[in-house]
Design an enzyme around this catalytic site. Structure first.
Site, PDB file in Angstrom:
ATOM      1  N   LYS A 197       0.930  -1.095  -0.083  1.00  0.00           N
ATOM      2  CA  LYS A 197       0.096   0.034   0.033  1.00  0.00           C
ATOM      3  C   LYS A 197       0.831   1.236   0.036  1.00  0.00           C
ATOM      4  O   LYS A 197       0.469   2.490  -0.682  1.00  0.00           O
ATOM      5  CB  LYS A 197      -0.837   0.057   1.352  1.00  0.00           C
ATOM      6  CG  LYS A 197      -1.966  -1.101   1.364  1.00  0.00           C
ATOM      7  CD  LYS A 197      -3.223  -0.942   0.569  1.00  0.00           C
ATOM      8  CE  LYS A 197      -4.110  -1.914   0.764  1.00  0.00           C
ATOM      9  NZ  LYS A 197      -4.025  -3.639   0.917  1.00  0.00           N
TER      10      LYS A 197
HETATM   11  C1  LIG Z   1      -4.443  -4.548   0.478  1.00  0.00           C
HETATM   12  C2  LIG Z   1      -3.607  -5.817   0.570  1.00  0.00           C
HETATM   13  C3  LIG Z   1      -3.954  -6.826  -0.431  1.00  0.00           C
HETATM   14  C4  LIG Z   1      -5.170  -6.860  -1.382  1.00  0.00           C
HETATM   15  O1  LIG Z   1      -4.877  -5.836  -2.460  1.00  0.00           O
HETATM   16  P1  LIG Z   1      -6.257  -5.180  -3.440  1.00  0.00           P
HETATM   17  O2  LIG Z   1      -5.515  -4.156  -4.233  1.00  0.00           O
HETATM   18  O3  LIG Z   1      -7.201  -4.765  -2.528  1.00  0.00           O
HETATM   19  O4  LIG Z   1      -6.527  -6.354  -4.176  1.00  0.00           O
HETATM   20  C5  LIG Z   1      -3.238  -7.944  -0.386  1.00  0.00           C
HETATM   21  N1  LIG Z   1      -2.269  -8.122   0.539  1.00  0.00           N
HETATM   22  C6  LIG Z   1      -1.999  -7.348   1.674  1.00  0.00           C
HETATM   23  C7  LIG Z   1      -0.955  -7.399   2.587  1.00  0.00           C
HETATM   24  C8  LIG Z   1      -2.762  -6.047   1.567  1.00  0.00           C
HETATM   25  O5  LIG Z   1      -2.243  -5.073   2.266  1.00  0.00           O
END
Ligand SMILES: *Cc1c(COP(=O)(O)O)cnc(C)c1O
Length: 470
Positions: A116
């Site tokens: 993120k």
């Molecule tokens: C947010 C997240 C995901 C999922 O990603 P999306 O973009 O919502 O599909 C997977 N793994 C981790 C560790 C995350 O923080």
């Protein structure tokens, strides 16, 4: 090349929004999501020129195809400030580690150890810039089960013209995640520990946003994964990983993506449509298999919040995949997207199997699968035994599913969505020991924490925000 880029809604409404409007505004008013009206294309000649560029130079080239209303020198400054060695620990920002002919793509080198940060650090520079230009303030209100909130807080802390009100479920995150959020002491960050579950937090945020007058009056904004700027920042690392993995531009690779809200994989779908030679995108879900179900059966049926399983890859515990709408829009256009989402409202699902598009699904280049607790635990163990590499539970979900679609000679690029340190309990279950911590985080749980407890009550939340802003 035209010097503006217009954005339209996935449900057809055209409001002539430019990039800055979309970044600050988020949702289209017809309930759809913002999409570029025209897709910029990147051919192999350009890709060859991009091979070997630094992360920031590559990011500048990709992002300037979309952010045409920001002067080039300003955009460069924003990008250079977002992606630094200081923040990401390594000069390359994104690292590739080889497992035989395949690679783990290290996307979680940022301040909160989740992918993120790749998008949020960009927003953390972009928001203050745009707000300054428009002489506006922004109060970001969000709900988090852990990673998004933490990433947003660390990207926005101390930034001018921005406050963050982040709602999290009191006592329900890992001690590490809790400490990472609540130990932030900056005056513009408000952690709200809600006496409820994640869905209660999300419902509170929705209720605030449904009060248009309150929203405008208090300049509320969002940083959730439907913001186009987040997708855009994620498109960049598909280019980076591809160019770092292949010898010759044009060679095919497969990407493997642990998915929740469909934001990460959608960035890959878009990068491929722009011209990046990705063969397949392999989607992994956990016990919450809404997306795997769609790609296997043609039926998209979002779940009720109460039917979401709490799993050991918690960042993928979702009831509906917001960004999935963007994929359907690319596939079928706005008119059909609007109809299908109307069907979801009316009957709770839509079914594409009667549609000719379903017969062509092989050409979508997307495979999917599901990984359960025992699969991810076993995968963490296997990867460690074979390569001495520790992966987190989400990344393990991806690696587990990818094995079902492995073709010799075509590298699989596993997107690493978090560092194992964030999910120590599951890693310990798999390996018998906890993942190593970097020195800065050795004792994070012992730091003083700053948060306020809030019951599940919209009026109290509204009062709280108004009080802090006055
Ligand atoms: C947010 C997240 C995901 C999922 O990603 P999306 O973009 O919502 O599909 C997977 N793994 C981790 C560790 C995350 O923080």
């Amino acid at each position: 090349m035209e010097n503006i880029m217009q954005f339209v809604s996935t449900r057809g409404e055209s409001q002539h929004l430019d990039f800055s409007d979309v970044v600050l505004g988020g949702l289209a008013t017809d309930g759809g999501l913002a999409m570029p009206k025209n897709m910029p294309k990147v051919d192999q000649k350009i890709l060859k020129e991009w091979q070997g560029l630094s992360y920031t130079d590559l990011a500048f080239n990709v992002i300037s195809l979309f952010a045409k209303d920001i002067p080039a020198e300003d955009l460069r400054k924003i990008i250079n400030a977002a992606y630094t060695e200081e923040k990401f620990g390594i000069e390359e920002i994104v690292s590739l580690s080889a497992l035989n002919e395949d690679y783990v793509v290290g996307l979680s080198n940022g301040p909160t150890f989740a992918f993120k940060d790749m998008a949020m650090q960009f927003l953390g520079e972009l928001f203050p810039y745009l707000l300054e230009k428009k002489n506006q303030h922004l109060n970001i209100v969000g709900a988090t089960s852990g990673d998004t909130g933490s990433s947003a807080i660390h990207a926005m802390r101390g930034k001018p013209r921005i406050n963050v009100f982040m709602l999290s479920p009191n006592g329900r995150m890992s001690p590490f995640q809790t400490a990472q959020m609540y130990s932030v002491q900056d005056a513009n960050i408000f952690n709200l520990a809600v006496d409820g579950v994640f869905d209660d937090c999300q419902d509170l945020v929705k209720a605030l946003n449904n009060d248009a007058e309150y929203k405008t009056k208090n300049a509320l904004g969002a940083v959730n994964s439907i913001n186009w700027a987040r997708i855009l920042a994620q498109i960049v690392y598909y280019f980076k990983a591809y160019l770092a993995a292949v010898k010759e531009v044009g060679e095919p690779v497969d990407f493997v993506i642990p998915s929740g809200n469909f934001g990460n994989i959608f960035a890959g779908i878009y990068a491929r449509a722009m011209g990046l030679p990705i063969r397949k995108l392999i989607l992994a879900t956990n016990e919450n298999n809404v997306l795997d179900e769609f790609f296997k059966t043609g039926i998209y049926r979002p779940r009720a919040s109460k039917d979401v399983h709490l799993t050991s890859s918690p960042s993928m515990d979702i009831a509906k995949a917001s960004n999935f709408e963007r994929f359907i829009y690319l596939l079928l256009g706005a008119e059909k997207t609007r109809q299908l989402w109307q069907q979801i409202d009316e009957q709770g699902y839509f079914d594409l199997t009667k549609d000719s598009i379903w017969q062509e699904r092989q050409s979508w280049g997307i495979e999917s699968g599901q990984s359960l607790h025992e699969n991810r635990v076993e995968t963490i163990r296997k990867v460690y035994d074979a390569f001495n590499v520790v992966v987190d539970p989400h990344t393990a979900d991806g690696i587990f599913v990818a094995a079902q679609y492995k073709d010799e000679g075509i590298p699989q690029l596993y997107l690493e969505t978090a560092k194992p340190i964030k999910f120590a309990e599951t890693v310990k279950e798999a390996l018998g020991f906890e993942p190593e911590r970097v020195a800065d985080y050795a004792n994070i749980e012992a730091l003083p924490q700053r948060f306020d407890v809030l019951p599940v009550d919209v009026d109290l939340l509204k009062q709280y925000i108004v009080k802090q802003l006055s």
